[in-house]
Structure formats: C-alpha cells, structure tokens
Design a protein around this motif. Sequence first.
Motif, PDB file in Angstrom:
ATOM      1  N   GLY A  97      28.160 -21.373 -11.950  1.00  0.00           N
ATOM      2  CA  GLY A  97      27.549 -22.347 -10.823  1.00  0.00           C
ATOM      3  C   GLY A  97      27.651 -23.531 -11.567  1.00  0.00           C
ATOM      4  O   GLY A  97      27.106 -24.563 -10.661  1.00  0.00           O
ATOM      5  N   LEU A  98      27.730 -23.951 -12.811  1.00  0.00           N
ATOM      6  CA  LEU A  98      27.805 -25.126 -13.420  1.00  0.00           C
ATOM      7  C   LEU A  98      28.941 -26.088 -13.122  1.00  0.00           C
ATOM      8  O   LEU A  98      30.229 -25.602 -13.611  1.00  0.00           O
ATOM      9  CB  LEU A  98      27.732 -24.957 -15.058  1.00  0.00           C
ATOM     10  CG  LEU A  98      27.365 -26.372 -15.813  1.00  0.00           C
ATOM     11  CD1 LEU A  98      26.044 -26.836 -15.498  1.00  0.00           C
ATOM     12  CD2 LEU A  98      27.588 -25.998 -17.364  1.00  0.00           C
ATOM     13  N   PRO A  99      28.612 -27.258 -12.598  1.00  0.00           N
ATOM     14  CA  PRO A  99      29.774 -28.159 -12.224  1.00  0.00           C
ATOM     15  C   PRO A  99      30.758 -28.474 -13.529  1.00  0.00           C
ATOM     16  O   PRO A  99      30.134 -28.392 -14.626  1.00  0.00           O
ATOM     17  CB  PRO A  99      28.984 -29.303 -11.483  1.00  0.00           C
ATOM     18  CG  PRO A  99      27.858 -28.871 -11.011  1.00  0.00           C
ATOM     19  CD  PRO A  99      27.576 -27.586 -11.997  1.00  0.00           C
ATOM     20  N   ALA A 100      32.058 -28.594 -13.068  1.00  0.00           N
ATOM     21  CA  ALA A 100      32.964 -28.764 -14.213  1.00  0.00           C
ATOM     22  C   ALA A 100      32.715 -30.102 -15.012  1.00  0.00           C
ATOM     23  O   ALA A 100      32.818 -30.060 -16.125  1.00  0.00           O
ATOM     24  CB  ALA A 100      34.476 -28.966 -13.622  1.00  0.00           C
ATOM     25  N   ASP A 101      32.196 -31.144 -14.275  1.00  0.00           N
ATOM     26  CA  ASP A 101      31.823 -32.403 -15.086  1.00  0.00           C
ATOM     27  C   ASP A 101      30.635 -32.410 -15.888  1.00  0.00           C
ATOM     28  O   ASP A 101      30.725 -32.813 -17.033  1.00  0.00           O
ATOM     29  CB  ASP A 101      31.705 -33.420 -14.140  1.00  0.00           C
ATOM     30  CG  ASP A 101      30.384 -33.237 -13.081  1.00  0.00           C
ATOM     31  OD1 ASP A 101      29.922 -31.987 -12.987  1.00  0.00           O
ATOM     32  OD2 ASP A 101      30.087 -34.323 -12.537  1.00  0.00           O
ATOM     33  N   LEU A 102      29.542 -31.480 -15.634  1.00  0.00           N
ATOM     34  CA  LEU A 102      28.677 -31.333 -16.406  1.00  0.00           C
ATOM     35  C   LEU A 102      29.181 -30.416 -17.659  1.00  0.00           C
ATOM     36  O   LEU A 102      28.719 -30.678 -18.819  1.00  0.00           O
ATOM     37  CB  LEU A 102      27.329 -30.601 -15.626  1.00  0.00           C
ATOM     38  CG  LEU A 102      26.834 -31.442 -14.566  1.00  0.00           C
ATOM     39  CD1 LEU A 102      25.521 -30.537 -14.005  1.00  0.00           C
ATOM     40  CD2 LEU A 102      26.450 -32.778 -14.877  1.00  0.00           C
ATOM     41  N   ARG A 103      29.985 -29.319 -17.304  1.00  0.00           N
ATOM     42  CA  ARG A 103      30.362 -28.662 -18.517  1.00  0.00           C
ATOM     43  C   ARG A 103      31.035 -29.470 -19.348  1.00  0.00           C
ATOM     44  O   ARG A 103      31.036 -29.124 -20.648  1.00  0.00           O
ATOM     45  CB  ARG A 103      30.982 -27.380 -17.691  1.00  0.00           C
ATOM     46  CG  ARG A 103      31.767 -26.376 -18.675  1.00  0.00           C
ATOM     47  CD  ARG A 103      32.637 -25.493 -18.222  1.00  0.00           C
ATOM     48  NE  ARG A 103      33.842 -26.379 -17.853  1.00  0.00           N
ATOM     49  CZ  ARG A 103      34.690 -25.810 -16.713  1.00  0.00           C
ATOM     50  NH1 ARG A 103      34.485 -24.973 -15.996  1.00  0.00           N
ATOM     51  NH2 ARG A 103      35.994 -26.659 -16.704  1.00  0.00           N
ATOM     52  N   ASP A 104      32.015 -30.253 -19.011  1.00  0.00           N
ATOM     53  CA  ASP A 104      32.790 -30.878 -19.878  1.00  0.00           C
ATOM     54  C   ASP A 104      32.073 -32.093 -20.736  1.00  0.00           C
ATOM     55  O   ASP A 104      32.310 -32.031 -21.761  1.00  0.00           O
ATOM     56  CB  ASP A 104      33.800 -31.953 -18.921  1.00  0.00           C
ATOM     57  CG  ASP A 104      35.019 -30.959 -18.206  1.00  0.00           C
ATOM     58  OD1 ASP A 104      34.882 -29.802 -18.706  1.00  0.00           O
ATOM     59  OD2 ASP A 104      35.552 -31.303 -17.424  1.00  0.00           O
ATOM     60  N   LYS A 105      31.003 -32.516 -20.238  1.00  0.00           N
ATOM     61  CA  LYS A 105      29.976 -33.481 -20.961  1.00  0.00           C
ATOM     62  C   LYS A 105      29.501 -32.560 -21.937  1.00  0.00           C
ATOM     63  O   LYS A 105      29.206 -32.877 -23.037  1.00  0.00           O
ATOM     64  CB  LYS A 105      29.048 -33.996 -20.035  1.00  0.00           C
ATOM     65  CG  LYS A 105      29.562 -35.268 -19.176  1.00  0.00           C
ATOM     66  CD  LYS A 105      29.837 -36.369 -19.937  1.00  0.00           C
ATOM     67  CE  LYS A 105      30.226 -37.662 -18.946  1.00  0.00           C
ATOM     68  NZ  LYS A 105      30.602 -38.793 -19.689  1.00  0.00           N
ATOM     69  N   LEU A 106      28.887 -31.335 -21.703  1.00  0.00           N
ATOM     70  CA  LEU A 106      28.269 -30.698 -22.669  1.00  0.00           C
ATOM     71  C   LEU A 106      29.252 -30.227 -23.724  1.00  0.00           C
ATOM     72  O   LEU A 106      28.562 -30.162 -25.015  1.00  0.00           O
ATOM     73  CB  LEU A 106      27.525 -29.281 -22.070  1.00  0.00           C
ATOM     74  CG  LEU A 106      26.260 -29.607 -20.933  1.00  0.00           C
ATOM     75  CD1 LEU A 106      25.911 -28.799 -20.211  1.00  0.00           C
ATOM     76  CD2 LEU A 106      25.249 -30.358 -21.685  1.00  0.00           C
ATOM     77  N   THR A 107      30.322 -29.857 -23.396  1.00  0.00           N
ATOM     78  CA  THR A 107      31.306 -29.340 -24.365  1.00  0.00           C
ATOM     79  C   THR A 107      31.821 -30.658 -25.377  1.00  0.00           C
ATOM     80  O   THR A 107      31.867 -30.242 -26.333  1.00  0.00           O
ATOM     81  CB  THR A 107      32.625 -28.691 -23.666  1.00  0.00           C
ATOM     82  OG1 THR A 107      32.236 -27.739 -22.766  1.00  0.00           O
ATOM     83  CG2 THR A 107      33.676 -28.392 -24.606  1.00  0.00           C
ATOM     84  N   ASP A 108      31.775 -31.630 -24.727  1.00  0.00           N
ATOM     85  CA  ASP A 108      31.957 -32.969 -25.846  1.00  0.00           C
ATOM     86  C   ASP A 108      30.834 -33.039 -26.729  1.00  0.00           C
ATOM     87  O   ASP A 108      31.070 -33.322 -27.843  1.00  0.00           O
ATOM     88  CB  ASP A 108      31.948 -34.140 -25.103  1.00  0.00           C
ATOM     89  CG  ASP A 108      33.098 -34.416 -24.358  1.00  0.00           C
ATOM     90  OD1 ASP A 108      34.215 -33.642 -24.281  1.00  0.00           O
ATOM     91  OD2 ASP A 108      33.142 -35.190 -23.345  1.00  0.00           O
ATOM     92  N   LEU A 109      29.633 -32.718 -26.221  1.00  0.00           N
ATOM     93  CA  LEU A 109      28.433 -32.693 -27.246  1.00  0.00           C
ATOM     94  C   LEU A 109      28.766 -31.536 -28.135  1.00  0.00           C
ATOM     95  O   LEU A 109      28.425 -31.837 -29.430  1.00  0.00           O
ATOM     96  CB  LEU A 109      27.056 -32.589 -26.549  1.00  0.00           C
ATOM     97  CG  LEU A 109      26.836 -33.587 -25.591  1.00  0.00           C
ATOM     98  CD1 LEU A 109      25.590 -33.239 -24.926  1.00  0.00           C
ATOM     99  CD2 LEU A 109      26.694 -34.881 -26.230  1.00  0.00           C
ATOM    100  N   VAL A 110      28.978 -30.311 -27.848  1.00  0.00           N
ATOM    101  CA  VAL A 110      29.192 -29.280 -28.572  1.00  0.00           C
ATOM    102  C   VAL A 110      30.148 -29.542 -29.627  1.00  0.00           C
ATOM    103  O   VAL A 110      30.070 -29.260 -31.043  1.00  0.00           O
ATOM    104  CB  VAL A 110      29.495 -27.790 -28.127  1.00  0.00           C
ATOM    105  CG1 VAL A 110      29.743 -26.771 -29.017  1.00  0.00           C
ATOM    106  CG2 VAL A 110      28.420 -27.570 -26.983  1.00  0.00           C
TER     107      VAL A 110
END
Length: 206
Positions: A97-110
Amino acid sequence: ARDRLLYLGGYNNVAFPRAPSGGGDRGGRGAEPREIEGYILARSVDTAGRPVAFAFVGTPPYADGSDTGWLEPELMMESLNAQLLAGGYVYPIYYAGLPADLRDKLTDLVNGARNCVSGIWNVDVSSSGARIKDAADLERYAMWPKLYRRLSAFLAEGNRDMVHFESWVRQDPGRDDQMWIIDHGELGNLHDVLELSDSTIRLKVK
C-alpha cells in the motif's frame, strides 16, 4: 537502530540488561525521558493490531483522528522512519500500500546510506553472501531481517545444509514471502531472490 530511535523519540540513557540469545527480559531500565511532542500518521494496522505508521517528532499538523488524505513526500521525509533509513540504522521494507512516490524517496535515502557505507551497510552481507552452517554462524552476520528470520527458523529445525534452504522456503507459502522485486519490476517470492552455493547464501537483488 533501537538506541537511535529512542533518542529521537525523546529518551536518553536507556539501559538494557544483557539477555541470553533467544529470550530473557529485554526491557529498558533507567530511561531519562525528554518532554517533546510527537505523532504518527497511519492508515492501516497489521495482523496484531499494531499501526503501520510513519512516526514524527513535533507538533501534529492535523487534528487527532482526522483524515489527512495522501501523505506528501516532503512531510514524510521529516519522519523518524526516513531519518533512520538515511543514517543507515535500519533496513527498508515496503508494503504493497505504500505509494510509489514515497517508496522512491525512501529508496533514494537507502541508496545514499549504502553509497556512504553508513551504519548497517558497513557490515551487511545480504548481497555479498554469508557462509552459514549453524546458528552461531548466523549470529555473526548483519543481513536483511526477513532472510535472517527464515534462516533462523530453518536452523532451529535441525537443518544444516544450505542447499536445501530454498526448497524448505518453497514448502510453505508462509515462509516464501510474496514481494515486489523492484530491480525486475515484477511480483515474486523470496525464493526468486535467493542464490545458494554450498553453505553460502546471498540475495540476488539489492
């Protein structure tokens, strides 16, 4: 990760008694709480009734219990979740259920933490591989928690030969977790990202 989260959440000098592996009292002792405001933003709970949430320090921007709509990436980046990922304190796990834009931002942090070899990424063996023959071997490594838990259960059943781990995972849908494999852009299962050779195991994706 535990100590950093407690500090960000307003707790200083929390002491944890050392407990035997696999059990014992792990409750904190002697905490010195700081009085700060905080809140969570959640839209679901897990099977145990716990909120799946982003946690924040500061004054809530919304009234308690209100429908906030979609979480904006800018606000999400202020969350404790994002801060822990950025510092390399925790591994990411994304629910469907995590929206793609939030996932992409978190992945950038990772990716930023990984590139700087910060925190867990200085010792992680999930992709490089680990040679494991028993529980003592497993406890020496830092790896993706889902893989660690499956390996721990596999070894606890008396298994020793890693070449059988994939078939053991496949035998039970509860073990063979379904996941979205970002590198491939498709839905898969845990066994799809495993690579085993002799007693060495690694993840084929980052």
